[in-house]
Design a protein around this motif. Structure first.
Motif, PDB file in Angstrom:
ATOM      1  N   UNK A  26       0.753  -1.119  -0.071  1.00  0.00           N
ATOM      2  CA  UNK A  26      -0.099   0.035  -0.047  1.00  0.00           C
ATOM      3  C   UNK A  26       0.743   1.206  -0.113  1.00  0.00           C
ATOM      4  N   UNK A  27       1.929   1.220   0.742  1.00  0.00           N
ATOM      5  CA  UNK A  27       2.796   2.370   0.712  1.00  0.00           C
ATOM      6  C   UNK A  27       3.434   2.581  -0.713  1.00  0.00           C
ATOM      7  N   UNK A  68      10.135  -3.003 -12.323  1.00  0.00           N
ATOM      8  CA  UNK A  68      11.001  -3.119 -11.166  1.00  0.00           C
ATOM      9  C   UNK A  68      11.367  -4.396 -10.503  1.00  0.00           C
ATOM     10  N   UNK A  69      12.385  -4.886 -10.462  1.00  0.00           N
ATOM     11  CA  UNK A  69      12.974  -6.284  -9.694  1.00  0.00           C
ATOM     12  C   UNK A  69      13.720  -6.043  -8.716  1.00  0.00           C
ATOM     13  N   UNK A  70      13.349  -6.408  -7.409  1.00  0.00           N
ATOM     14  CA  UNK A  70      14.439  -6.293  -6.236  1.00  0.00           C
ATOM     15  C   UNK A  70      14.483  -7.876  -5.665  1.00  0.00           C
ATOM     16  N   UNK A  71      15.408  -8.056  -5.069  1.00  0.00           N
ATOM     17  CA  UNK A  71      15.387  -9.581  -4.427  1.00  0.00           C
ATOM     18  C   UNK A  71      16.493  -9.318  -3.245  1.00  0.00           C
ATOM     19  N   UNK A  84      12.595  -8.684   8.436  1.00  0.00           N
ATOM     20  CA  UNK A  84      13.580  -7.756   8.088  1.00  0.00           C
ATOM     21  C   UNK A  84      13.842  -8.088   6.529  1.00  0.00           C
ATOM     22  N   UNK A  85      13.767  -9.260   5.928  1.00  0.00           N
ATOM     23  CA  UNK A  85      14.045  -9.293   4.646  1.00  0.00           C
ATOM     24  C   UNK A  85      12.889  -8.627   3.640  1.00  0.00           C
ATOM     25  N   UNK A  86      11.589  -8.819   4.006  1.00  0.00           N
ATOM     26  CA  UNK A  86      10.494  -7.911   3.602  1.00  0.00           C
ATOM     27  C   UNK A  86      10.876  -6.599   3.556  1.00  0.00           C
ATOM     28  N   UNK A  90      11.293  -4.458  -0.047  1.00  0.00           N
ATOM     29  CA  UNK A  90      10.285  -3.241  -0.218  1.00  0.00           C
ATOM     30  C   UNK A  90      11.033  -2.064  -0.321  1.00  0.00           C
ATOM     31  N   UNK A  91      12.004  -1.754   0.484  1.00  0.00           N
ATOM     32  CA  UNK A  91      12.949  -0.606   0.500  1.00  0.00           C
ATOM     33  C   UNK A  91      13.621  -0.486  -0.833  1.00  0.00           C
ATOM     34  N   UNK A  92      14.055  -1.464  -1.307  1.00  0.00           N
ATOM     35  CA  UNK A  92      15.168  -1.478  -2.520  1.00  0.00           C
ATOM     36  C   UNK A  92      14.074  -1.166  -3.583  1.00  0.00           C
ATOM     37  N   UNK A  93      12.853  -1.647  -3.691  1.00  0.00           N
ATOM     38  CA  UNK A  93      12.020  -1.362  -4.781  1.00  0.00           C
ATOM     39  C   UNK A  93      11.599   0.054  -4.855  1.00  0.00           C
ATOM     40  N   UNK A  94      11.356   0.587  -3.542  1.00  0.00           N
ATOM     41  CA  UNK A  94      10.909   1.911  -3.275  1.00  0.00           C
ATOM     42  C   UNK A  94      12.117   2.957  -3.728  1.00  0.00           C
ATOM     43  N   UNK A  95      13.244   2.447  -3.635  1.00  0.00           N
ATOM     44  CA  UNK A  95      14.484   3.344  -4.142  1.00  0.00           C
ATOM     45  C   UNK A  95      14.459   3.498  -5.606  1.00  0.00           C
ATOM     46  N   UNK A  96      14.098   2.077  -6.104  1.00  0.00           N
ATOM     47  CA  UNK A  96      14.052   2.396  -7.698  1.00  0.00           C
ATOM     48  C   UNK A  96      13.079   2.943  -8.202  1.00  0.00           C
TER      49      UNK A  96
END
Length: 111
Positions: A26-27, A68-71, A84-86, A90-96
């Motif tokens: 949602x964020x 966008x792809x993040x892992x 923590x992994x989630x 999600x932070x990496x995706x938001x940065x992208x």
């Protein structure tokens, strides 16, 4: 129909994990605006007895103009906590998404 798809591989699905993923999604939805689809996969690829259970989370987010792809990597000690992994993924995706939207804004200013 929701654009969010959540998959669990080699690990049990829990309501707390699903709720956390939905709140993080949602964020991202507020950030992006137009999300065509978002696929989140939570897996536990290696079940080491000594190293603990480490989680891997991957996200594939599709917008009309970009995917966008993040892992996260499963071999990091902080990923013994699924939350923590989630958060990291999600932070990496938001940065992208931030970077791409900033790049588009800068291109519009130049044109």
């Amino acid at each position: 129909m929701s654009a969010l798809q959540i998959q669990f591989q080699d690990t049990a699905q829990t309501p707390a994990v699903v709720e956390r993923i939905e709140s993080k999604y949602q964020r991202l939805e507020r950030l992006c605006g137009t999300i065509l689809s978002c696929r989140v996969v939570v897996s536990q690829p290696h079940r080491h007895q000594r190293k603990g259970r480490q989680y891997c989370v991957s996200i594939e987010l599709k917008e009309p103009k970009k995917t966008y792809v993040a892992q996260t990597e499963a071999n990091r000690p902080e990923h013994e906590d699924v939350f923590a992994a989630i958060r990291e993924c999600f932070d990496a995706t938001a940065r992208q998404v931030h970077e791409e939207h900033r790049r588009r804004r800068d291109q519009q200013r130049v044109a």
